[in-house]
Design an enzyme around this catalytic site. Structure first.
Site, PDB file in Angstrom:
ATOM      1  N   GLY A  18       0.895  -1.232   0.035  1.00 53.08           N
ATOM      2  CA  GLY A  18      -0.127  -0.135  -0.117  1.00 53.08           C
ATOM      3  C   GLY A  18       0.954   1.308  -0.166  1.00 53.08           C
ATOM      4  N   ARG A  28      13.976   9.620  -1.648  1.00 50.06           N
ATOM      5  CA  ARG A  28      14.903  10.592  -1.801  1.00 50.06           C
ATOM      6  C   ARG A  28      16.112  10.364  -0.967  1.00 50.06           C
ATOM      7  NH1 ARG A  28      15.338  15.408   1.425  1.00 50.06           N
ATOM      8  NH2 ARG A  28      16.282  17.281   0.197  1.00 50.06           N
ATOM      9  N   ARG A  32      19.880   9.875  -2.039  1.00 51.48           N
ATOM     10  CA  ARG A  32      20.979  10.891  -1.755  1.00 51.48           C
ATOM     11  C   ARG A  32      22.071  10.227  -0.812  1.00 51.48           C
ATOM     12  NH1 ARG A  32      18.152  16.285  -2.306  1.00 51.48           N
ATOM     13  NH2 ARG A  32      17.780  16.180  -4.517  1.00 51.48           N
ATOM     14  N   ARG A  79       1.136  -5.082  -5.630  1.00 54.63           N
ATOM     15  CA  ARG A  79       1.191  -6.117  -5.052  1.00 54.63           C
ATOM     16  C   ARG A  79       1.155  -7.209  -5.916  1.00 54.63           C
ATOM     17  NH1 ARG A  79      -2.939  -2.873  -1.684  1.00 54.63           N
ATOM     18  NH2 ARG A  79      -1.726  -2.971   0.276  1.00 54.63           N
ATOM     19  N   ASP A 110       4.049  -4.961   6.312  1.00 56.03           N
ATOM     20  CA  ASP A 110       4.400  -6.285   6.773  1.00 56.03           C
ATOM     21  C   ASP A 110       4.467  -7.211   5.541  1.00 56.03           C
ATOM     22  OD1 ASP A 110       1.837  -6.579   6.749  1.00 56.03           O
ATOM     23  OD2 ASP A 110       1.603  -7.882   8.276  1.00 56.03           O
ATOM     24  N   THR A 133       3.738   2.643   5.817  1.00 54.80           N
ATOM     25  CA  THR A 133       2.306   2.345   5.883  1.00 54.80           C
ATOM     26  C   THR A 133       1.414   3.100   6.737  1.00 54.80           C
ATOM     27  OG1 THR A 133       0.719   0.545   6.693  1.00 54.80           O
ATOM     28  CG2 THR A 133       2.837   0.295   7.550  1.00 54.80           C
ATOM     29  N   ASP A 135      -1.104   2.518   8.416  1.00 57.15           N
ATOM     30  CA  ASP A 135      -1.629   1.742   9.489  1.00 57.15           C
ATOM     31  C   ASP A 135      -0.735   1.687  10.856  1.00 57.15           C
ATOM     32  OD1 ASP A 135      -3.531   1.115   7.695  1.00 57.15           O
ATOM     33  OD2 ASP A 135      -2.731  -0.858   7.181  1.00 57.15           O
ATOM     34  N   ASP A 137       1.042  -0.314  11.918  1.00 57.16           N
ATOM     35  CA  ASP A 137       0.863  -1.586  12.824  1.00 57.16           C
ATOM     36  C   ASP A 137       2.170  -2.524  12.527  1.00 57.16           C
ATOM     37  OD1 ASP A 137       0.639  -1.909   9.955  1.00 57.16           O
ATOM     38  OD2 ASP A 137      -0.767  -3.293  10.112  1.00 57.16           O
ATOM     39  N   ARG A 179      -6.714  -1.656   8.895  1.00 55.67           N
ATOM     40  CA  ARG A 179      -6.777  -2.882   8.652  1.00 55.67           C
ATOM     41  C   ARG A 179      -7.096  -3.606  10.095  1.00 55.67           C
ATOM     42  NH1 ARG A 179      -1.903  -5.508   5.608  1.00 55.67           N
ATOM     43  NH2 ARG A 179      -0.850  -4.312   7.415  1.00 55.67           N
ATOM     44  N   GLU A 195     -16.651  11.425  20.831  1.00 55.38           N
ATOM     45  CA  GLU A 195     -17.325  10.679  21.919  1.00 55.38           C
ATOM     46  C   GLU A 195     -16.979   9.425  22.068  1.00 55.38           C
ATOM     47  OE1 GLU A 195     -18.747  13.187  20.096  1.00 55.38           O
ATOM     48  OE2 GLU A 195     -18.553  14.463  21.970  1.00 55.38           O
ATOM     49  N   GLU A 230     -11.830   0.293  10.895  1.00 56.10           N
ATOM     50  CA  GLU A 230     -12.415  -0.760   9.824  1.00 56.10           C
ATOM     51  C   GLU A 230     -12.421  -2.143  10.307  1.00 56.10           C
ATOM     52  OE1 GLU A 230     -10.350  -0.314   6.012  1.00 56.10           O
ATOM     53  OE2 GLU A 230      -8.290  -0.611   7.016  1.00 56.10           O
ATOM     54  N   ARG A 263      -4.949   7.937   2.411  1.00 54.77           N
ATOM     55  CA  ARG A 263      -3.725   7.612   1.857  1.00 54.77           C
ATOM     56  C   ARG A 263      -2.848   8.475   1.193  1.00 54.77           C
ATOM     57  NH1 ARG A 263      -2.502   2.376   1.590  1.00 54.77           N
ATOM     58  NH2 ARG A 263      -4.064   0.814   1.981  1.00 54.77           N
TER      59      ARG A 263
END
Ligand code: ADP
Length: 330
Positions: A18, A28, A32, A79, A110, A133, A135, A137, A179, A195, A230, A263
């Site tokens: 992703g 970069r 460099r 992918r 991962d 990523t 996420d 995670d 994820r 809330e 999600e 993203r």
């Protein structure tokens, strides 16, 4: 120069899985730093697919001008189904050897590191990973590249939703990415002052959520915002909203799924900074002979963690943030 390693002459870089804002800043930095250490720099397009197809391009310091502020990845990402096969990985390793590439930097999540582990273990390719990523995670680093920007995008969206929610006495459920982890949800929730927040790591049942919302209504809240990760156990935002609406009619209920806006966008200062530091760290790890590892930042210091540990360890979320949000949502 701090590091010398005559055995390393050419270093390649790719982005995989992703995309995440800040990947360009990392590319970069890798290019460099490679050139600073007087090594040849090569870019690989389209992640592992490009590695297999031989989609390579020599890079100069100027090839990465004017990209630090851009979202996405100039190298494209993919992918790759073919890289999951032994034949695919054999082709990738043979291409790297044919191009005299001594080491490879992979920027991704991962899945990317699972693939990199195989290249390292099966073919002895020197690989170093950079965590990219939204996420957050990944074990082995407190922050992944893209996470801060994604959280900033989410809180901006929630701020806008709050304006309409409070004008109409509405209850909004806002679904965010992540994820199966709740890093984006929890950090954005506290920063946007919502809330309630539902994350996979901490189960809140529908009756508990309703009690919370009822307390808010009793305390004269005219609208309520709930962030839903999600991958939550109670269902997605639509499902949760439907269940809550059946039993809680104080407000008009709406659902917003933020989706792919999370993203993209201009990378934040924090993402550009860690991407730049980790890009240099990845090249220096290669020069030190440390490969089969991911570079990361833990407690503000550079951390180098074997891929094996990164992919098997589940990163723990700090539930203290959860408690603080409970206090502030009174
Ligand atoms: P991310 O790196 O963002 O987690 P993916 O999970 O899609 O993204 O992984 C990126 C790519 O890494 C996959 O498309 C695949 O080519 C490669 N990959 C993932 N897991 C493995 C594996 N177990 N073996 C070999 N390659 C893998």
């Amino acid at each position: 120069m701090l590091y010398e390693n005559p055995k390393i002459k050419k270093i390649a870089v790719l982005t995989s899985g992703g995309d995440a804002p800040g990947m360009n800043a990392a590319i970069r930095a890798v290019v460099r730093a490679t050139i600073y250490y007087e090594k040849e720099s090569v870019a690989v397009y389209r992640g592992y697919d490009g590695l297999i197809a031989g989609d390579y391009e020599p890079m100069t310091a100027r090839s990465v001008s004017n990209i630090i502020q851009r979202g996405g990845t100039i190298l494209k990402t993919a992918r790759s189904k073919e890289f999951m096969t032994t034949e695919g990985r054999a082709k990738a390793a043979a291409n790297l050897r044919a191009q005299n590439i001594d080491a490879l930097v992979v920027i991704g999540g991962d899945g990317t590191f699972r693939g990199a582990t195989r290249l390292y273990e099966e073919y002895g390719i020197n690989v170093v990973g950079i965590p990219g990523t939204i996420d957050n995670d990944l074990a082995g680093t407190d922050y992944t590249i893209g996470y801060d920007t994604a959280c900033n995008t989410v809180i901006k969206a929630i701020d806008a939703i709050r304006d309409t929610a409070s004008s109409h006495n509405r209850l909004f459920f806002i679904e965010v990415m992540g994820r199966d982890s709740g890093f984006i949800a929890l950090r954005s929730a506290i920063a946007a002052g919502v809330e309630a927040v539902l994350i996979p790591e901490h189960l809140i049942t529908i009756p508990e959520l309703i009690t919370k919302l009822e307390t808010g209504a009793k305390n004269k809240k005219t609208s309520s915002l709930v962030v839903v990760a999600e991958g939550g156990k109670s269902g997605n935002a639509m499902e949760i909203a439907a269940k809550v609406e059946e039993q809680f009619s104080h407000y008009d209920t709406k659902v917003t799924v933020l989706g792919h806006v999370q993203r993209g966008g201009t990378p934040s200062c924090a993402d550009r900074e860690i991407a730049s530091k980790l890009g240099v760290a990845a090249v220096e790890a290669i020069l030190m002979g440390k490969t089969g590892v991911m570079v990361g930042i833990i407690n503000n210091s550079l951390a180098i963690t074997p891929f094996e540990d990164v992919v098997i360890t589940k990163k723990v979320i700090n539930l203290e943030t959860f408690r603080i949000n409970e206090i502030l949502a009174v």
